[in-house]
Each structure stands twice: as C-alpha cells, then as structure tokens.
Write an enzyme that holds these catalytic residues in place. Structure first.
Site, PDB file in Angstrom:
ATOM      1  N   CYS A 124       0.824  -1.208   0.000  1.00  0.00           N
ATOM      2  CA  CYS A 124       0.000   0.000   0.000  1.00  0.00           C
ATOM      3  C   CYS A 124       0.860   1.261   0.000  1.00  0.00           C
ATOM      4  O   CYS A 124       0.532   2.248  -0.662  1.00  0.00           O
ATOM      5  CB  CYS A 124      -0.931   0.018   1.215  1.00  0.00           C
ATOM      6  SG  CYS A 124      -2.354  -1.076   1.101  1.00  0.00           S
ATOM      7  N   CYS A 232      -5.238   1.865   4.272  1.00  0.00           N
ATOM      8  CA  CYS A 232      -4.089   1.713   3.369  1.00  0.00           C
ATOM      9  C   CYS A 232      -2.914   2.573   3.812  1.00  0.00           C
ATOM     10  O   CYS A 232      -1.777   2.313   3.436  1.00  0.00           O
ATOM     11  CB  CYS A 232      -4.493   2.062   1.940  1.00  0.00           C
ATOM     12  SG  CYS A 232      -4.908   3.808   1.682  1.00  0.00           S
TER      13      CYS A 232
END
Length: 236
Positions: A124, A232
């Site tokens: 991420c 994320c």
C-alpha cells in the site's frame, strides 16, 4: 484571486486550519466546499478511489475544472478503471492518473510476487501512499471523501484538519455523512457509482485485497480480510 492572496498572504496554513475548524463546525457540506474553494483556488485538489463520484459531483458544482487525483495502483478492478473513465467523460473535472514509480512487473522483479499478500502495508505504501504524496506536492490543500462512520480511526477526524505528514490542509466535507446519506444523494442526483457496489462490494480497493461483503457484515470487512488491516495508510 484567492483569500490567501488578498487578505493575509503570509498566513500560516496551520492557523487557517485552527480558525476554519472552529468556524465551520456544524456548517453544511456545500459551505465547507465553498470556503475551501475560495481560500485555496487552484491550489486545492480532490482525491478519489472511484468507488463513487458523490464528492466529485458535489465539488464540481462549486469548482468546475478541479483536479481529481486517482491513484492507479496497477491492481484495480476493471470496473474501477471504467468508473474513472466515466467520471472523466461526464463531470467538469480534470482527472489526473497518478501511478507508482514502479510498474507491477518491476515491483515483483525487485520484491517478489504477491507483495500485497506477504506485506500489505509495504505494498500500500509503494502503490498508494508514496505516489499520492508526490502528486499532492503542488497543492496547499486537498478534498477527501472520508467519513466518521467508516472506521474507528476516522471517528475523531475534523472537517478541516492539518495533514502533518504532507504539510498541507485536508478538507473532509462529507465527514458526518452516513451511508444512507450517501445512497440518497447518489440516487437523487444520478451520481456515477462503481458497478461493484451492486455486486456486494460496499468498499472498493485493489482487486487482490478486496472481497464481497455478506449482508450484515461491516462494510469495510471486505478490505484486507484476515490481515488485521483497516487502512491503506493515506488517511493515517
């Protein structure tokens, strides 16, 4: 000309956040958007995951032509890319496709396959957080579509806040909206919605890390399922 240029050109951005956060407490969504557009002019952008175009629709009514940053991770569903293309065709906005420094193939050659399964935080960071950070460097502020009802980490957020990690102002106009508010607004205004929503995906991320959600489950339980991860990193 923006308020920054006319009123107090040397005003510190953190001072803006402090005063605006108090002044806009309880303000309507459109009041928040109008304040941000008047204050930052072309130095504000909007970010979107292309889960839906509700915030894009709202902001473009006040500030047509605004830059909309979409982080193309290389792992998106085809439906998400299609939603991005539809948004670009329908709304009066400037969609900017933001990409990581490495392609998926280059990342896998350097770090091995399926990094998203082995180390989702790193994946991420490389494919979302870092590219967006680079793309935001030319702006003073950004509109985000986060809502307090989405995760525990978002409940204490403010409509206008200081993004310390990036040294800029973050504006969250729909922070207090519920999913019902979202659904009603999108239905009433014919807003573009990612078709995956109708297939059991209330929260949409990258394809390898997103699964459908069963009725009654937490709407974000399909994101990074079984990994102990809920964000994320963009909004942390």
């Amino acid at each position: 000309m923006t308020l920054l240029e006319t009123d107090r050109p040397t005003l510190d951005l953190e001072d803006i956040v402090e005063s605006a956060s108090a002044a806009l407490e309880g303000a309507s969504t459109l009041e928040v958007i109008r304040w941000a557009a008047a204050t930052f002019g072309d130095r504000i952008c909007l970010t979107s995951s292309m889960s839906d175009a509700a915030l894009i629709h709202l902001v473009s009514k006040v500030k047509p032509g605004i830059d909309v940053l979409f982080v193309d991770t290389g792992y998106h569903f085809a439906e998400t890319i299609g939603t991005r293309d539809a948004v670009e065709a329908v709304y009066p906005v400037n969609v900017i496709n933001v990409t990581p420094s490495r392609t998926v193939e280059e990342q896998e050659a350097a770090l091995g396959p399926r990094l998203h399964g082995r180390n989702p935080d790193l994946c991420c960071h490389l494919r979302k957080v870092e590219p967006l950070g680079r793309a935001l460097e030319g702006y003073m502020a950004w509109f985000s579509g986060i809502r307090r009802d989405e995760t525990a980490s978002r409940r204490g957020r403010k409509v206008v806040e200081w993004d310390r990690k990036r040294g800029m102002v973050k504006v969250n106009p729909i922070l207090d909206w519920t999913q019902e508010d979202m659904d009603n607004y999108m239905s009433d205004n014919g807003v573009i919605v990612n078709p995956l929503h109708y297939d059991g995906y209330p929260s949409i991320g990258c394809a390898p890390c997103t699964r459908p959600v069963a009725p009654g489950e937490d709407p974000r339980s399909g994101r990074w399922a079984g990994m102990g991860k809920t964000e994320c990193g963009i909004h942390l």
